[in-house]
Design a protein around this motif. Structure first.
Motif, PDB file in Angstrom:
ATOM      1  N   MET A   1       1.055  -0.972   0.181  1.00  0.00           N
ATOM      2  CA  MET A   1       0.061  -0.005   0.019  1.00  0.00           C
ATOM      3  C   MET A   1       0.904   1.098   0.019  1.00  0.00           C
ATOM      4  O   MET A   1       0.313   2.374  -0.555  1.00  0.00           O
ATOM      5  N   VAL A   2       2.299   1.061   0.385  1.00  0.00           N
ATOM      6  CA  VAL A   2       2.790   2.457   0.600  1.00  0.00           C
ATOM      7  C   VAL A   2       3.315   2.537  -0.979  1.00  0.00           C
ATOM      8  O   VAL A   2       3.249   3.835  -1.231  1.00  0.00           O
ATOM      9  N   ILE A   3       3.612   1.882  -1.636  1.00  0.00           N
ATOM     10  CA  ILE A   3       4.078   2.123  -3.043  1.00  0.00           C
ATOM     11  C   ILE A   3       2.761   2.758  -3.649  1.00  0.00           C
ATOM     12  O   ILE A   3       3.091   3.659  -4.484  1.00  0.00           O
ATOM     13  N   ILE A   4       1.532   2.307  -3.389  1.00  0.00           N
ATOM     14  CA  ILE A   4       0.496   2.849  -4.288  1.00  0.00           C
ATOM     15  C   ILE A   4       0.343   4.293  -3.676  1.00  0.00           C
ATOM     16  O   ILE A   4       0.078   5.139  -4.429  1.00  0.00           O
ATOM     17  N   SER A   5       0.482   4.374  -2.605  1.00  0.00           N
ATOM     18  CA  SER A   5       0.472   5.716  -1.995  1.00  0.00           C
ATOM     19  C   SER A   5       1.424   6.719  -2.340  1.00  0.00           C
ATOM     20  O   SER A   5       1.331   7.851  -2.299  1.00  0.00           O
ATOM     21  N   LEU A   6       2.432   6.414  -2.717  1.00  0.00           N
ATOM     22  CA  LEU A   6       3.519   7.244  -3.307  1.00  0.00           C
ATOM     23  C   LEU A   6       3.458   7.373  -4.803  1.00  0.00           C
ATOM     24  O   LEU A   6       3.926   8.448  -5.316  1.00  0.00           O
ATOM     25  N   ALA A   7       2.805   6.543  -5.390  1.00  0.00           N
ATOM     26  CA  ALA A   7       2.751   6.478  -6.925  1.00  0.00           C
ATOM     27  C   ALA A   7       1.432   7.657  -7.408  1.00  0.00           C
ATOM     28  O   ALA A   7       1.528   8.012  -8.378  1.00  0.00           O
ATOM     29  N   ILE A   8       0.510   7.454  -6.550  1.00  0.00           N
ATOM     30  CA  ILE A   8      -0.529   8.148  -6.875  1.00  0.00           C
ATOM     31  C   ILE A   8      -0.394   9.722  -6.970  1.00  0.00           C
ATOM     32  O   ILE A   8      -0.885  10.288  -7.814  1.00  0.00           O
ATOM     33  N   PRO A   9       0.184  10.325  -5.946  1.00  0.00           N
ATOM     34  CA  PRO A   9       0.739  11.735  -6.304  1.00  0.00           C
ATOM     35  C   PRO A   9       1.327  12.031  -7.427  1.00  0.00           C
ATOM     36  O   PRO A   9       1.289  13.272  -8.009  1.00  0.00           O
ATOM     37  N   ALA A  10       2.270  11.110  -7.758  1.00  0.00           N
ATOM     38  CA  ALA A  10       3.106  11.339  -8.869  1.00  0.00           C
ATOM     39  C   ALA A  10       2.168  11.500 -10.268  1.00  0.00           C
ATOM     40  O   ALA A  10       2.436  12.291 -10.872  1.00  0.00           O
ATOM     41  N   ILE A  11       1.336  10.581 -10.129  1.00  0.00           N
ATOM     42  CA  ILE A  11       0.420  10.561 -11.295  1.00  0.00           C
ATOM     43  C   ILE A  11      -0.262  12.119 -11.444  1.00  0.00           C
ATOM     44  O   ILE A  11      -0.523  12.716 -12.564  1.00  0.00           O
ATOM     45  N   LEU A  12      -0.881  12.315 -10.272  1.00  0.00           N
ATOM     46  CA  LEU A  12      -1.760  13.450 -10.385  1.00  0.00           C
ATOM     47  C   LEU A  12      -0.752  14.605 -10.630  1.00  0.00           C
ATOM     48  O   LEU A  12      -1.074  15.562 -11.383  1.00  0.00           O
ATOM     49  N   VAL A  13       0.428  14.924  -9.967  1.00  0.00           N
ATOM     50  CA  VAL A  13       1.295  15.886 -10.557  1.00  0.00           C
ATOM     51  C   VAL A  13       1.535  16.091 -11.992  1.00  0.00           C
ATOM     52  O   VAL A  13       1.540  16.965 -12.496  1.00  0.00           O
ATOM     53  N   MET A  14       1.961  14.817 -12.670  1.00  0.00           N
ATOM     54  CA  MET A  14       2.189  14.618 -14.047  1.00  0.00           C
ATOM     55  C   MET A  14       1.091  15.077 -14.844  1.00  0.00           C
ATOM     56  O   MET A  14       0.971  15.313 -15.993  1.00  0.00           O
ATOM     57  N   ILE A  15      -0.164  14.642 -14.538  1.00  0.00           N
ATOM     58  CA  ILE A  15      -1.180  15.025 -15.173  1.00  0.00           C
ATOM     59  C   ILE A  15      -1.743  16.428 -15.101  1.00  0.00           C
ATOM     60  O   ILE A  15      -1.820  17.053 -16.085  1.00  0.00           O
ATOM     61  N   ALA A  16      -1.580  17.011 -14.039  1.00  0.00           N
ATOM     62  CA  ALA A  16      -1.696  18.514 -13.866  1.00  0.00           C
ATOM     63  C   ALA A  16      -0.726  19.248 -14.633  1.00  0.00           C
ATOM     64  O   ALA A  16      -1.133  20.333 -15.157  1.00  0.00           O
ATOM     65  N   LEU A 122      -1.781  -6.323  -8.071  1.00  0.00           N
ATOM     66  CA  LEU A 122      -1.682  -7.869  -8.270  1.00  0.00           C
ATOM     67  C   LEU A 122      -0.924  -8.613  -7.135  1.00  0.00           C
ATOM     68  O   LEU A 122      -1.476  -9.812  -6.481  1.00  0.00           O
ATOM     69  N   ARG A 123       0.106  -8.061  -6.680  1.00  0.00           N
ATOM     70  CA  ARG A 123       0.893  -8.687  -5.551  1.00  0.00           C
ATOM     71  C   ARG A 123       0.182  -8.749  -4.294  1.00  0.00           C
ATOM     72  O   ARG A 123       0.256  -9.669  -3.398  1.00  0.00           O
ATOM     73  N   LEU A 124      -0.706  -7.641  -4.000  1.00  0.00           N
ATOM     74  CA  LEU A 124      -1.553  -7.537  -2.554  1.00  0.00           C
ATOM     75  C   LEU A 124      -2.524  -8.906  -2.835  1.00  0.00           C
ATOM     76  O   LEU A 124      -2.633  -9.333  -1.897  1.00  0.00           O
ATOM     77  N   SER A 125      -2.851  -8.930  -4.056  1.00  0.00           N
ATOM     78  CA  SER A 125      -4.025 -10.314  -4.254  1.00  0.00           C
ATOM     79  C   SER A 125      -3.554 -11.352  -4.218  1.00  0.00           C
ATOM     80  O   SER A 125      -4.217 -12.283  -3.803  1.00  0.00           O
ATOM     81  N   ARG A 126      -2.187 -11.505  -4.727  1.00  0.00           N
ATOM     82  CA  ARG A 126      -1.585 -13.111  -4.726  1.00  0.00           C
ATOM     83  C   ARG A 126      -0.601 -13.637  -3.977  1.00  0.00           C
ATOM     84  O   ARG A 126      -0.491 -14.776  -3.639  1.00  0.00           O
ATOM     85  N   ILE A 127      -0.011 -12.629  -3.347  1.00  0.00           N
ATOM     86  CA  ILE A 127       1.160 -12.912  -2.544  1.00  0.00           C
ATOM     87  C   ILE A 127       1.028 -12.523  -1.116  1.00  0.00           C
ATOM     88  O   ILE A 127       0.675 -11.204  -0.928  1.00  0.00           O
ATOM     89  N   GLN A 128       1.165 -13.416  -0.080  1.00  0.00           N
ATOM     90  CA  GLN A 128       1.207 -13.167   1.425  1.00  0.00           C
ATOM     91  C   GLN A 128       2.126 -12.261   1.864  1.00  0.00           C
ATOM     92  O   GLN A 128       3.408 -12.386   1.159  1.00  0.00           O
ATOM     93  N   ALA A 129       2.043 -11.330   2.668  1.00  0.00           N
ATOM     94  CA  ALA A 129       3.205 -10.644   3.399  1.00  0.00           C
ATOM     95  C   ALA A 129       4.131 -11.540   4.212  1.00  0.00           C
ATOM     96  O   ALA A 129       3.542 -12.723   4.730  1.00  0.00           O
TER      97      ALA A 129
END
Length: 161
Positions: A1-16, A122-129
């Motif tokens: 989830m940390v990777i997702i929370s870091l990637a989303i702001p990057a996407i928003l900044v680049m779209i803006a 995909l990794r969250l749904s298939r691979i256990q921590a």
């Protein structure tokens, strides 16, 4: 989830940047474009704040899942992949700039981060921590303390020769 929370702001900044930056932002801020100029100044800072921690987080996740005694191999592989990405990334932007135009960099960053989010889900749904993450060791404040700590550890753990 940390990777997702870091990637989303990057996407928003680049779209803006891609959307607001078209036509130098006159549609949004008038002929002066002062808001766009401020955003253009701050967007690399925002992008760096979102993307820079990704390598550290990815490394930590990789080391948590690595088998004992394979840290050198994992570290070398991560460095090799990072190096390949630093060559392939600019080449991809160059290749897509003829199709996308001036905003090729922004849309390539968006695409890469969308793929990153897809892989993370995909990794969250298939691979256990891992059940037990690697124990963390505090880093000494300076080199003298580091040498003293290394000496203490070497005295406690005799070498197998």
């Amino acid at each position: 989830m940390v990777i997702i929370s870091l990637a989303i702001p990057a996407i928003l900044v680049m779209i803006a940047v891609a959307v607001i930056g078209d036509g130098e932002g006159r549609a949004f801020t008038g002929a002066q474009g002062s808001i766009v100029q401020t955003f253009a100044f701050l967007s690399p800072v925002l992008l760096g704040a979102a993307i820079f921690p990704l390598y550290s987080v990815s490394s930590a996740l990789a080391f948590d899942r690595a088998a004992d005694g394979t840290t050198t191999e994992v570290s070398s592989t991560l460095l090799l992949l990072y190096s390949i990405g630093s060559v392939v990334g600019p080449t991809t932007v160059l290749a897509t700039s003829s199709v996308v135009g001036d905003n090729a960099l922004q849309w390539c960053v968006v695409a890469v981060n969308l793929v990153l989010i897809a892989v993370a889900f995909l990794r969250l749904s298939r691979i256990q921590a891992p059940e037990e993450p690697s124990p963390s060791v505090p880093i000494p404040e300076n080199s003298l303390k580091m040498v003293q700590e290394a000496g203490r550890i070497s005295e406690e753990e005799p070498l197998d020769v």
